[in-house]
Design an enzyme around this catalytic site. Structure first.
Site, PDB file in Angstrom:
ATOM      1  N   PHE A  47      44.882 -15.209  66.177  1.00 54.85           N
ATOM      2  CA  PHE A  47      44.748 -15.933  67.440  1.00 54.85           C
ATOM      3  C   PHE A  47      43.846 -17.133  67.228  1.00 54.85           C
ATOM      4  O   PHE A  47      43.121 -17.228  66.233  1.00 54.85           O
ATOM      5  CB  PHE A  47      44.150 -15.020  68.514  1.00 54.85           C
ATOM      6  N   ASP A  65      41.196 -31.728  59.804  1.00 56.42           N
ATOM      7  CA  ASP A  65      40.648 -30.400  60.111  1.00 56.42           C
ATOM      8  C   ASP A  65      40.791 -29.470  58.901  1.00 56.42           C
ATOM      9  O   ASP A  65      41.238 -28.328  59.036  1.00 56.42           O
ATOM     10  CB  ASP A  65      41.360 -29.812  61.335  1.00 56.42           C
TER      11      ASP A  65
END
Length: 404
Positions: free
Chosen positions: A70, A190
């Site tokens: 998640f 990122d």
């Protein structure tokens, strides 16, 4: 007779699999007082996550077999394509997330597949939408991957990569970045251990995952009309595949200069902190700093502000000055925030002390002599104040330390 038999075999081979029936009892219930996985996010409380149920079939062919993970924008699930009899992963975005990552994957799919870095960049097999009255949820279908580099560190008792593993992994990461920068004209922004994955080539791990969910269902809790599942980890495979760079949710075009904020705090480049225009070299700085997490078991920079007791740009910049020396004046003259931290002649003026007695040389205590010098030369090719002074991914691939 033989053609008829071959036709029947091919027909049977193409016949869709029957969906598995997952148990509806026999699982542990997580206490209401425990916030489980995506339940910790405000977006979950606002009902923005899709309420996936293990066993669901999406797009008439993808059956959910269990939860892989998640994040702030999505949940990830192992599934099986019932029509093609293949395992896939489903990244189901929460409602309200824009289509940027889906669009990036479409762009990645159009670039040069013959480039050696193409294989090391994660791509999409399919995309679809899950429709609800409150709004649609985008979904990416991809090849399942094994652990991320961050997961690998947690599995390792030393919480560090060996020199051999680090070199092999970085060589493949630089191939991915060269492909991303030169063929796709994209900046990842990122790069961290969570987003660098190992290819899964041992299919028995996938079969064991599905079997485990059938025999010992995942713990879960029920919140309003949604079920929140505990993620299940893959077993250790017998064989490891290649390194694959993924998660392009923050990716932007590299041929458009920009100065907005980006990057994870501890990996932020001087361009971001000073607010100068930035492009591809921010990814190179990002890798150079991340290496300390992998090789030393700690961050190179932390940015912990002793006054504000949290991460701040001024504390981070002070650490960089302590480690690399003061930035060049011409770089400061480009930065919209430079005057907050430096005088006109380039002296530090922010209300945080520059750490004394720090150096790159002292930050790698387990390397000595020629090995240490070669390693430091390698990372200095990435950790340069000026973005134009940093080596490209292609140049770093030929570094003597990396190739030794």
């Amino acid at each position: 007779m033989k053609p008829l038999l071959n036709f029947m075999k091919n027909t049977l081979r193409r016949a869709p699999s029957i969906p598995l029936q997952f148990p509806t009892t026999g699982f542990a219930i997580v206490k209401d007082s425990v916030r489980l996985e995506e339940e910790q996010f405000d977006e979950f409380k606002a009902g923005q996550y899709y309420p996936v149920i293990i066993g669901d079939v999406f797009a008439s062919k993808y059956q959910v077999l269990g939860k892989l993970g998640f994040g702030t924008t999505s949940t990830v699930w192992l599934a099986r394509n019932l029509q093609e009899h293949k395992y896939v992963s489903l990244k189901i975005f929460r409602r309200g997330v824009d289509q940027n990552e889906v669009d990036i994957y479409a762009q990645l799919g159009k670039a040069n597949p013959s480039h050696p870095g193409h294989h090391h960049v994660r791509t999409a097999l399919d995309t679809f939408k899950l429709q609800r009255d409150e709004g649609n949820h985008h979904c990416l279908v991809q090849k399942p991957m094994w652990d991320s580099w961050r997961d690998m560190l947690s599995r390792n008792p030393t919480h560090r990569f060996t020199e051999k593993l680090l070199k092999a992994g970085l060589a493949q990461l630089f191939l991915a970045l060269d492909y991303l920068h030169t063929e796709c004209h994209l900046v990842h922004t990122d790069i961290k251990g969570d987003n660098i994955l190992q290819e899964l080539v041992d299919k028995s791990v996938l079969e064991a995952f599905a079997k485990a969910e059938l025999e010992t269902p995942s713990a879960r809790k029920f919140v309003d009309d949604a079920t929140v599942y505990a993620s299940r980890r893959f077993d250790l495979p017998d064989d490891f595949g290649d390194v694959v760079l993924g998660d392009f949710g923050a990716t932007v075009r590299g041929d458009e200069k920009r100065n907005h904020d980006a990057q994870p705090n501890v990996y932020r480049s001087p361009e971001f902190m000073l607010m100068t225009e930035w492009s591809y070299p921010v990814d190179i700085w990002n890798v150079g700093v991340m290496i300390w997490d992998l090789f030393q078991g700690r961050h190179l920079f932390y940015g912990d502000d002793p006054v504000k007791r949290k991460y701040t740009t001024r504390a981070h910049l002070a650490e960089v000055v302590g480690m690399l020396g003061p930035p060049p004046l011409d770089l400061l003259q480009r930065g919209r925030r430079s005057t907050e931290f430096f005088t006109e002649d380039g002296k530090w003026k922010a209300d945080v002390d520059v750490p004394e007695g720090t150096s790159l040389e002292d930050s790698v205590p387990h390397l000595e002599g020629e090995k240490r010098e070669e390693f430091l030369t390698f990372v200095r090719g990435m950790l340069q104040w000026r973005p134009e002074d940093r080596k490209t991914a292609a140049q770093l691939l030929n570094d003597p330390w990396l190739k030794s």
